[in-house]
Design an enzyme around this catalytic site. Sequence first.
Site, mmCIF file in Angstrom:
data_model
loop_
_atom_site.group_PDB
_atom_site.id
_atom_site.type_symbol
_atom_site.label_atom_id
_atom_site.label_comp_id
_atom_site.label_asym_id
_atom_site.label_seq_id
_atom_site.Cartn_x
_atom_site.Cartn_y
_atom_site.Cartn_z
ATOM 1 N N ILE A 447 -2.062 -3.535 -0.396
ATOM 2 C CA ILE A 447 -2.698 -4.786 0.047
ATOM 3 C C ILE A 447 -3.605 -4.516 1.252
ATOM 4 O O ILE A 447 -4.701 -5.069 1.352
ATOM 5 C CB ILE A 447 -1.625 -5.855 0.375
ATOM 6 C CG1 ILE A 447 -0.953 -6.303 -0.929
ATOM 7 C CG2 ILE A 447 -2.241 -7.047 1.098
ATOM 8 C CD1 ILE A 447 0.194 -7.285 -0.753
ATOM 9 N N VAL A 488 4.699 -1.162 14.051
ATOM 10 C CA VAL A 488 4.935 -2.569 14.409
ATOM 11 C C VAL A 488 6.365 -2.805 14.882
ATOM 12 O O VAL A 488 6.660 -3.862 15.433
ATOM 13 C CB VAL A 488 4.595 -3.550 13.252
ATOM 14 C CG1 VAL A 488 3.125 -3.501 12.906
ATOM 15 C CG2 VAL A 488 5.468 -3.307 12.038
ATOM 16 N N TYR A 580 15.614 -9.896 2.982
ATOM 17 C CA TYR A 580 14.143 -9.879 3.007
ATOM 18 C C TYR A 580 13.591 -11.280 3.305
ATOM 19 O O TYR A 580 12.734 -11.462 4.179
ATOM 20 C CB TYR A 580 13.646 -9.397 1.640
ATOM 21 C CG TYR A 580 12.133 -9.342 1.482
ATOM 22 C CD1 TYR A 580 11.319 -8.810 2.473
ATOM 23 C CD2 TYR A 580 11.542 -9.828 0.315
ATOM 24 C CE1 TYR A 580 9.944 -8.754 2.298
ATOM 25 C CE2 TYR A 580 10.168 -9.772 0.142
ATOM 26 C CZ TYR A 580 9.368 -9.238 1.137
ATOM 27 O OH TYR A 580 8.013 -9.189 0.963
#
Length: 682
Positions: A447, A488, A580
């Site tokens: 993506i 991150v 998730y």
Amino acid sequence: MKSLWSDTDAQNTVESYAPQGVNADLALRVYTTRLLGGDPALVLHGGGNTSVKTAVTDLSGADTDVLCVKGSGWDMATIEPPGLPAVRLEGLRVLEDRDALSDEDMVALQRQNLIDPKAPNPSIETLLHAFLPHRFVDHTHANAIVTLTDQPDGEDICRDLFGERAVVVPWVIPGFELAKFCSDAWRAHSGIEGLILSMHGIFTFGETARDAYELMIDMVSMAEARLDDGARPFLQVKLPADVASVAQVAPIIRGAIAVPANDARDTQRFILHHRTGDTIRHYVDGADLGDYGTRGPITPDHVLRTKRLHLVVPPPGIGDLDGFAENLRGAVDTYVADYRAWFEANNARVGGDKTMLDPMPRVVLVPGVGLFAAGKSAGDAAAAADLAEATAEVVTVAEAYGRFTPLDGEALFDIEYWSLEQAKLNKTSEKPLQRRIVAVTGGAGGIGLETARAFKAEGAEVALIDLPGEALEQAASDTGAFAAAGDVTETGSLEAAFNAIAETFGGLDILVSNAGAAWQGDIGDVDEEVMRTSFELNFWGHQRAAQAAVRIMQAQGTGGALIFNVTKQAVNPGPGLGPYGIPKAATMALMRQYALEYGAHGITSNAVNADRIRSGLLTGDMIASRSQARGLSEQDYMGGNLLHREVEARDVARAFVHLALSRATTGAVLTVDGGNVAAMMR
Ligand SMILES: [Zn+2]
């Protein structure tokens, strides 16, 4: 400066182009043009051109005498034969009998005489090349010549230096008038080997490519020998003990020079390029920078990229960045007011029909930090930085030699507001996201790659954030994006990535917070560590990125866009996918909180809810096993939605772009799943 001529290289160039039907004259013209163009002390960004007089066969089959002269849009360092379009020599030479010729007519006549009607426009200095009789004519904007002629008695210095070898020509705007002036000078002194153009550059000429080229090297070397290029003439200013970093200063500058608009979304931003080094620091740290740094451009054609004057600001201390920002905004206001007054006075002088260009500075000089150059793209900003760096070099040497005394006043207006430049104004339309900077986390994944391509296609400068390594480097090189290595899940590492983006482009306008990974487990007995690991990436990763992004956006003060990639699980949970979906649900709440708290700053915050995309999260093996478990073909499984089509990474990328462009949407979720009633937002 040494001659780089090599008989072997010259011969190889001739042989390599022969199969394409390029004659030896043109091949050698390409060879020495590249030698000249490769030296930044001679040529920068269009600052020079070359020609050869030869014969070609035209479209009708007749042999025709032509001038092959550098075409606009070509860089001398990398020129190829098509970059030197052939123009009928006779059609150009007859123009010498005219008394006057407008720039528009000159360009039209040059085009009319092209052998190839599709060729680029021949250089604005074409007639000067045509009116001289020599076969090879070389022209550069050599720093050493500009340095000498930017002295109060520059023309006398050059007459003394070059004697009978060259005629010194005063400043005349390039075009027909300069061409006539130079051909008259040559007729009056036909033994000369070159022309020195005051505050502009130098022409040399000869019967062979080597002669013209080596005369250029020889005469520029003579000018260099007059100067002291190791000079350090400036008394240095005392800097604060805690000078701010490039990453801290750049967004403040970028915001201060953005051209405001009624709707913040229409603000005209710039991409910045930071440059520093020993010479630049000696120059910007000089106590008298406000004097020598603001006398004008070293050569008038710089104004097209750097404006007439550079902006000088005080050194920024970390302890007082707000004070720096306030001083900077005040300095920009003064700069803009002065520019407007300068424009109006000059526009009245020339008849009042010019359209004012944006009044913002393109070069900002910051003691202790270096220089920042601004442009409508990263490439443009880098080109302006090259000119600003050349300015620091030239002014330093000029001030050591005597006094830097550039051309100022009307001539600079006439260049910046040249009719040919004004004519381009309405023709060039920018892409919707040009001048914007986007950061994409998870940038090396499927993506991320499609997102980089989609934003690039809309004109944005793209930075990909991902873990350091081969995948990130490959993704960046595949998409032409900047690789900002960072994790991150580590605050310090991620901040370093955002700092690198601010250092590279000057700031940030759009964050696509996309990094994520799926963990599974039944919620009643899932290991706490699994949940924490997932939260670290799927919630905290987004919060860290968003915090770093809004910090930069607020320093700029020109709004921005946050876009989070959430998942169907955040809206419509599935069994076993709690580890998730739960942090992603928290990220959806995070998105709304940013929308709530940053709307007043012009920052939008939205999410894309994508589902069932082939990627690192949903691999080919997983697709095979899941479709098998449901007794479906892979195609039916992937297209199991209302539209019966597989949703692709590029569909998600388009949704990100859509939200980045959206003016009045914040706090929203855009679903990209082909249609799934259970996952519809309500
Ligand atoms: Zn020139």
